[in-house]
Scaffold this motif. Structure first.
Motif, mmCIF file in Angstrom:
data_model
loop_
_atom_site.group_PDB
_atom_site.id
_atom_site.type_symbol
_atom_site.label_atom_id
_atom_site.label_comp_id
_atom_site.label_asym_id
_atom_site.label_seq_id
_atom_site.Cartn_x
_atom_site.Cartn_y
_atom_site.Cartn_z
ATOM 1 N N SER A 149 0.826 -1.208 0.000
ATOM 2 C CA SER A 149 0.000 0.000 0.000
ATOM 3 C C SER A 149 0.862 1.261 0.000
ATOM 4 C CB SER A 149 -0.913 0.011 1.227
ATOM 5 O OG SER A 149 -1.752 1.149 1.229
ATOM 6 N N VAL A 150 0.317 2.304 -0.596
ATOM 7 C CA VAL A 150 0.942 3.632 -0.614
ATOM 8 C C VAL A 150 -0.147 4.650 -0.290
ATOM 9 C CG1 VAL A 150 1.948 5.398 -2.108
ATOM 10 C CG2 VAL A 150 2.769 3.055 -2.265
ATOM 11 N N SER A 151 0.169 5.637 0.531
ATOM 12 C CA SER A 151 -0.818 6.679 0.838
ATOM 13 C C SER A 151 -0.135 8.037 0.897
ATOM 14 C CB SER A 151 -1.519 6.397 2.174
ATOM 15 O OG SER A 151 -0.589 6.399 3.232
ATOM 16 N N SER A 152 -0.889 9.078 0.576
ATOM 17 C CA SER A 152 -0.346 10.435 0.630
ATOM 18 C C SER A 152 -1.474 11.433 0.816
ATOM 19 C CB SER A 152 0.418 10.770 -0.659
ATOM 20 O OG SER A 152 -0.456 10.838 -1.769
ATOM 21 N N GLY A 183 0.320 12.631 -5.744
ATOM 22 C CA GLY A 183 -0.056 11.385 -5.088
ATOM 23 C C GLY A 183 -0.277 10.252 -6.074
ATOM 24 N N VAL A 184 -0.924 10.545 -7.205
ATOM 25 C CA VAL A 184 -1.163 9.517 -8.218
ATOM 26 C C VAL A 184 0.153 9.038 -8.817
ATOM 27 C CG1 VAL A 184 -2.175 9.095 -10.498
ATOM 28 C CG2 VAL A 184 -3.494 10.301 -8.741
ATOM 29 N N SER A 185 1.050 9.965 -9.100
ATOM 30 C CA SER A 185 2.358 9.589 -9.650
ATOM 31 C C SER A 185 3.178 8.809 -8.626
ATOM 32 C CB SER A 185 3.116 10.843 -10.091
ATOM 33 O OG SER A 185 4.343 10.505 -10.697
ATOM 34 N N PHE A 186 3.075 9.203 -7.367
ATOM 35 C CA PHE A 186 3.767 8.516 -6.275
ATOM 36 C C PHE A 186 3.318 7.056 -6.202
ATOM 37 C CE2 PHE A 186 4.008 7.705 -1.573
ATOM 38 C CZ PHE A 186 5.389 7.802 -1.430
ATOM 39 N N SER A 211 -11.463 19.251 -4.583
ATOM 40 C CA SER A 211 -10.953 18.288 -3.609
ATOM 41 C C SER A 211 -11.203 16.882 -4.138
ATOM 42 C CB SER A 211 -11.630 18.469 -2.246
ATOM 43 O OG SER A 211 -12.993 18.087 -2.315
ATOM 44 N N ALA A 212 -10.403 15.933 -3.632
ATOM 45 C CA ALA A 212 -10.577 14.551 -4.076
ATOM 46 C C ALA A 212 -10.056 13.586 -3.028
ATOM 47 C CB ALA A 212 -9.850 14.316 -5.405
ATOM 48 N N SER A 213 -10.806 12.520 -2.832
ATOM 49 C CA SER A 213 -10.367 11.373 -2.042
ATOM 50 C C SER A 213 -10.370 10.189 -2.998
ATOM 51 C CB SER A 213 -11.314 11.118 -0.877
ATOM 52 O OG SER A 213 -11.385 12.253 -0.029
ATOM 53 N N VAL A 214 -9.195 9.626 -3.234
ATOM 54 C CA VAL A 214 -9.032 8.637 -4.304
ATOM 55 C C VAL A 214 -8.439 7.355 -3.729
ATOM 56 C CG1 VAL A 214 -8.025 8.183 -6.564
ATOM 57 C CG2 VAL A 214 -8.607 10.538 -5.910
ATOM 58 N N LEU A 215 -9.198 6.274 -3.818
ATOM 59 C CA LEU A 215 -8.719 4.950 -3.408
ATOM 60 C C LEU A 215 -8.558 4.113 -4.665
ATOM 61 C CD1 LEU A 215 -8.022 2.881 -1.192
ATOM 62 C CD2 LEU A 215 -10.457 2.264 -1.163
ATOM 63 N N LEU A 216 -7.336 3.640 -4.912
ATOM 64 C CA LEU A 216 -7.036 2.877 -6.122
ATOM 65 C C LEU A 216 -6.639 1.448 -5.768
ATOM 66 C CD1 LEU A 216 -4.777 5.510 -7.963
ATOM 67 C CD2 LEU A 216 -7.253 5.166 -8.229
ATOM 68 N N SER A 224 -3.714 2.047 -3.072
ATOM 69 C CA SER A 224 -3.150 3.361 -2.752
ATOM 70 C C SER A 224 -4.284 4.311 -2.419
ATOM 71 C CB SER A 224 -2.324 3.909 -3.924
ATOM 72 O OG SER A 224 -3.145 4.229 -5.025
ATOM 73 N N ALA A 225 -3.964 5.313 -1.603
ATOM 74 C CA ALA A 225 -4.932 6.336 -1.223
ATOM 75 C C ALA A 225 -4.314 7.708 -1.395
ATOM 76 C CB ALA A 225 -5.385 6.140 0.219
ATOM 77 N N THR A 226 -5.033 8.597 -2.047
ATOM 78 C CA THR A 226 -4.599 9.977 -2.243
ATOM 79 C C THR A 226 -5.696 10.901 -1.754
ATOM 80 O OG1 THR A 226 -3.235 9.432 -4.175
ATOM 81 C CG2 THR A 226 -3.945 11.718 -3.944
#
Length: 334
Positions: A149-152, A183-186, A211-216, A224-226
């Protein structure tokens, strides 16, 4: 290249261009010319930063035989048009992030660069920082096991008025293009292109995402979460989680910063502390050094920021923005 020393041309004379030029000069790199559609603005920018030549048109910059590579530092809405101009003129390009306005534009730029045999790269400067190199070393050693997992989070209190760059859709404004892209690139760097997503967010009356809350989901159970918004401040930290531990990346996660590596066992002990690196400037020179390395080696793209990945990142941004817009349209129509 016609000379051993790479001569940079700067397309655009705004704040990001000023930071880029300052970092290049501090590193000892050469900036030969700058262009703006406003000749007076270009001349003032050149005088301020001791750049020898200024132009009142982008075409003149591309045609200058004393310029070896062009950095495109304008708003996202103009990146594709200007990158294609430079590529058509045979000039390598470093294109400020976000790479283009959308994925189809990114595909056209990449296709043109490959057809012409011209170098192109997205200026995701954070990938080339000493901090990013050190994180890569930790992961390569397997210190935290298999990545899961990755989060930012990326929050800034910006001007989002409809007349501002960030709030104007005609200038490519929006939180995903300016902040969320980090965050997406990370996440993309470590986990690859997502396979599915959950998105929530807010958009302005003009349709600009605020604004955006993005769970991929990235396959193999990895996620990942941005979290990002451009109307409030935040800590701007990140984490990379593995099966055996994790990395806590301090604020500001996308810049030159410090991080701590932890063991995921019961004791959760600290394995490594990486202090903030010391270097001149903000750190935008490291991406320029990578461009110069690629040009010297005859490489047409950087393995550290591949063009196909830039297209994939734009696809993700497009999908996130489309879902935010659809949610707003649905709520307005109720």
């Amino acid at each position: 290249m016609t000379t051993e020393r790479v001569r940079w041309g700067i397309l655009g004379a705004g704040n990001i261009a000023r930071t880029f030029v300052g970092d290049l000069v501090a590193q000892g790199l050469e900036v030969a010319a700058v262009a703006s559609r406003d000749a007076r603005r270009a001349a003032e920018f050149a005088a301020e930063l001791s750049i020898p030549t200024s132009y009142g048109s982008y075409e003149a910059l591309v045609a200058d035989p004393g310029v070896d590579v062009i950095y495109i530092a304008t708003p996202q809405a103009f990146h594709a048009e200007q990158a294609l101009l430079a590529i058509d003129g045979g000039k390598p390009v470093l294109v400020e992030k976000s790479f283009t306005n959308d994925a189809p534009e990114a595909e056209r730029v990449v296709a043109a660069a490959r057809a012409k045999g011209v170098f192109a790269m997205e200026a995701m400067w954070t990938r080339f920082l000493p901090t990013a190199d050190a994180i890569g070393d930790v992961l390569e050693r397997g210190s935290i096991g298999e990545l899961v997992s990755v989060s930012s989070s990326h929050f800034q209190n910006l001007d989002v008025a409809p007349t501002s760059r960030h709030g104007n859709p005609e200038l490519g404004g929006g939180v995903m293009a300016d902040l969320g892209v980090y965050g997406v690139s990370f996440a993309s760097r470590y986990l690859g292109e997502p396979t599915s997503m959950l998105v929530d967010g807010e958009a302005s009356e003009l349709g600009v995402d605020l604004s955006a809350s993005v769970l991929l989901r990235h396959g193999a159970g990895r996620t990942s979460a941005t979290l990002t918004r451009m109307d409030a401040p935040g800590s701007n930290r990140a984490a990379v989680v593995g099966s055996d531990g994790w990395i806590d990346i301090d604020s500001v996660f996308y810049a030159s910063t410090s991080f701590t590596v932890y063991d995921g066992g019961r004791g959760q002990r600290e394995l490594l502390r990486f202090d903030k690196p010391q270097h001149v400037g903000r750190g935008m020179q490291f991406q320029a050094l990578e461009v110069e390395r690629c040009l010297s080696a005859g490489e047409l793209e950087s393995p550290r920021m591949p063009l196909d990945e830039s297209i994939a990142i734009m696809r993700t941004l497009d999908q996130v923005r489309a879902r935010i817009a659809a949610a707003r349209s649905s709520s307005v129509s109720r």
